[in-house]
Motif scaffolding. Structure first.
Motif, PDB file in Angstrom:
ATOM      1  N   GLU A 302      -0.897 -13.528  -4.495  1.00 55.46           N
ATOM      2  CA  GLU A 302      -2.090 -12.789  -4.909  1.00 55.46           C
ATOM      3  C   GLU A 302      -3.078 -12.591  -3.767  1.00 55.46           C
ATOM      4  O   GLU A 302      -3.711 -11.536  -3.647  1.00 55.46           O
ATOM      5  N   ILE A 303      -3.215 -13.604  -2.904  1.00 53.43           N
ATOM      6  CA  ILE A 303      -4.122 -13.467  -1.764  1.00 53.43           C
ATOM      7  C   ILE A 303      -3.538 -12.498  -0.738  1.00 53.43           C
ATOM      8  O   ILE A 303      -4.257 -11.668  -0.162  1.00 53.43           O
ATOM      9  N   ALA A 304      -2.227 -12.590  -0.503  1.00 53.23           N
ATOM     10  CA  ALA A 304      -1.587 -11.686   0.454  1.00 53.23           C
ATOM     11  C   ALA A 304      -1.747 -10.236   0.016  1.00 53.23           C
ATOM     12  O   ALA A 304      -2.013  -9.347   0.845  1.00 53.23           O
ATOM     13  N   GLU A 305      -1.615  -9.975  -1.271  1.00 60.75           N
ATOM     14  CA  GLU A 305      -1.771  -8.590  -1.747  1.00 60.75           C
ATOM     15  C   GLU A 305      -3.206  -8.110  -1.568  1.00 60.75           C
ATOM     16  O   GLU A 305      -3.437  -6.937  -1.223  1.00 60.75           O
ATOM     17  N   LEU A 308      -3.691  -7.438   2.249  1.00 64.23           N
ATOM     18  CA  LEU A 308      -2.930  -6.288   2.750  1.00 64.23           C
ATOM     19  C   LEU A 308      -3.179  -5.016   1.954  1.00 64.23           C
ATOM     20  O   LEU A 308      -2.703  -3.940   2.347  1.00 64.23           O
ATOM     21  N   GLY A 309      -3.897  -5.114   0.838  1.00 62.59           N
ATOM     22  CA  GLY A 309      -4.146  -3.944   0.016  1.00 62.59           C
ATOM     23  C   GLY A 309      -2.883  -3.405  -0.625  1.00 62.59           C
ATOM     24  O   GLY A 309      -2.694  -2.187  -0.726  1.00 62.59           O
ATOM     25  N   ARG A 310      -2.014  -4.308  -1.099  1.00 62.21           N
ATOM     26  CA  ARG A 310      -0.745  -3.919  -1.696  1.00 62.21           C
ATOM     27  C   ARG A 310      -0.574  -4.602  -3.050  1.00 62.21           C
ATOM     28  O   ARG A 310      -1.268  -5.564  -3.370  1.00 62.21           O
ATOM     29  N   ASP A 311       0.369  -4.098  -3.830  1.00 59.25           N
ATOM     30  CA  ASP A 311       0.667  -4.718  -5.121  1.00 59.25           C
ATOM     31  C   ASP A 311       2.169  -4.826  -5.356  1.00 59.25           C
ATOM     32  O   ASP A 311       2.615  -4.943  -6.499  1.00 59.25           O
ATOM     33  N   ASP A 312       2.949  -4.793  -4.274  1.00 65.21           N
ATOM     34  CA  ASP A 312       4.402  -4.803  -4.398  1.00 65.21           C
ATOM     35  C   ASP A 312       5.052  -6.015  -3.736  1.00 65.21           C
ATOM     36  O   ASP A 312       6.251  -6.009  -3.463  1.00 65.21           O
TER      37      ASP A 312
END
Length: 379
Positions: A302-305, A308-312
């Motif tokens: 969840e923090i990485a998304e 990075l502004g991603r949801d995949d």
């Protein structure tokens, strides 16, 4: 008299120098350089995301340790000091209005029954009154029960019930406490902080002290400083609670061009990148590259998304955070960026260091090669 160096000897020296230049990438150094770290990024078909630290990234990664007590612990009210529990010891005094009473010795109007211990099922035995349910009742409720039982056999008995010191409701305090042991829950020690004080406080610096309370199958942890900073977290204790005081076990590693390379434990609840570097003496002024301070971390999905502004993404991701201390706000970013448990802080070497190391190796070897060639020419 030595002879001039032959062309063959000069060729040997030049060949040796060429070999050193070709292999300069294998010269001794503290670790990878900036180019090599970026080469391992996902953008370049590597397996790590390389991210430059900015205020948005700092905010997204500012995760403080999840320590505290749940509502289940916080909503438990203090035990009543007068409630009787199995293991408690009671004292009884019975006054009778007859000269020849049931319990009183001859010539006395009162009888004293001390040290009546409440059994595991919560009962006591009183002569002529039988088994009395004591656990869960107050001394006054027990007094009424005994009075009703005796009233059937002696006129108007008067009963006094006292709750004596006993080993009924207790907690165990272990670990880095001032005095480990089993302590009764009494009126002054019905909360966590008061029980810790009764056990002699803590034997480690309070800044890195953690307190874990285990109740049944549930264990919850809090930092000692938070316990005192937020009085609402000073939970009420329950019979059988186990209190464990320990040192903060979180740690991080610092490598590369720093004053020292080491694995260090947290000295405070939160730690910034600047503070982490300060613990090893800061950057090595002779070789460090202030534009290449990296923090390696396995970041939760969840923090990485968010970063990075991603949801995949799926699962934890390898992230490499880049701090450039030479930027106008570089020092502020490093001051605000928080280090977490298990992080690796790595400082790269300045490019000139590799160049100087290569030149020193070349000319050192060139001198040796020239000397060898000269020796060959003398023969």
């Amino acid at each position: 008299m030595s002879r001039p160096i032959s062309l063959g000897a000069k060729a040997v020296a030049v060949a040796l120098c060429a070999t050193i230049v070709a292999s300069c990438g294998t010269l001794p150094r503290s670790g990878p350089n900036k180019r090599e770290i970026y080469a391992g990024s996902v953008q370049r078909e590597g397996d790590a995301f390389v991210v430059t630290v900015n205020p948005r990234v700092t905010a997204a990664t500012a995760v403080v340790p999840a320590a505290g007590f749940s509502t289940q612990f916080r909503n438990a009210g203090p035990l009543g000091a007068d409630v009787i529990r199995p293991g408690d010891t009671l004292g009884l005094t019975v006054y009778e209005n007859v000269s020849d009473g049931l319990l009183a010795p001859a010539g006395a109007s009162a009888s004293v029954l001390d040290e009546l211990q409440v059994d595991d099922r919560g009962f006591i035995f009183v002569p002529y009154a039988g088994r009395i349910r004591a656990a869960g009742n107050t001394p006054d409720a027990v007094r009424q029960l005994i009075t009703r039982r005796l009233d059937e056999q002696t006129p108007d008995p008067q009963v006094l019930v006292r709750r004596l010191a006993g080993d009924g409701a207790t907690v165990s305090v272990v670990g880095a406490a001032g005095a480990q042991g089993v302590y009764p829950i009494e009126r002054p020690t019905r909360t966590l902080t008061s029980m810790l004080a009764s056990a002699g406080g803590v034997a480690i610096p309070p800044e890195v002290a953690k307190v874990t309370v285990t109740r049944g199958h549930l264990s919850e942890t809090i930092f000692l400083k938070d316990l005192f900073a937020h009085p609402q977290l000073d939970i009420a204790l329950r019979d059988g609670d186990r209190i464990f005081v320990e040192n903060d076990t979180r740690a991080f590693t610092v490598l590369g061009a720093t004053g020292a390379q080491s694995r260090l434990e947290f000295q405070t609840e939160t730690l910034s990148a600047i503070e982490a570097l300060a613990q090893v003496g800061g950057l090595n002024a002779s070789i460090a590259n202030p534009t290449g301070v990296f923090v390696f971390r396995n970041e939760p999905e969840e923090i990485a998304e968010t970063v990075l502004g991603r949801d995949d993404l799926t699962g934890a991701q390898r992230l490499v955070y880049v701090l450039d201390l030479t930027e106008p706000n570089g020092m502020f970013e490093a001051r605000d960026f928080l280090i977490r448990d298990g992080d690796t802080v790595y400082v790269t070497e300045a490019p000139i260091v590799g160049f100087n190391r290569t030149v020193a190796a070349i000319f050192g070897t060139l001198g040796s090669a020239t000397s060898a060639a000269a020796a060959v020419g003398v023969q």
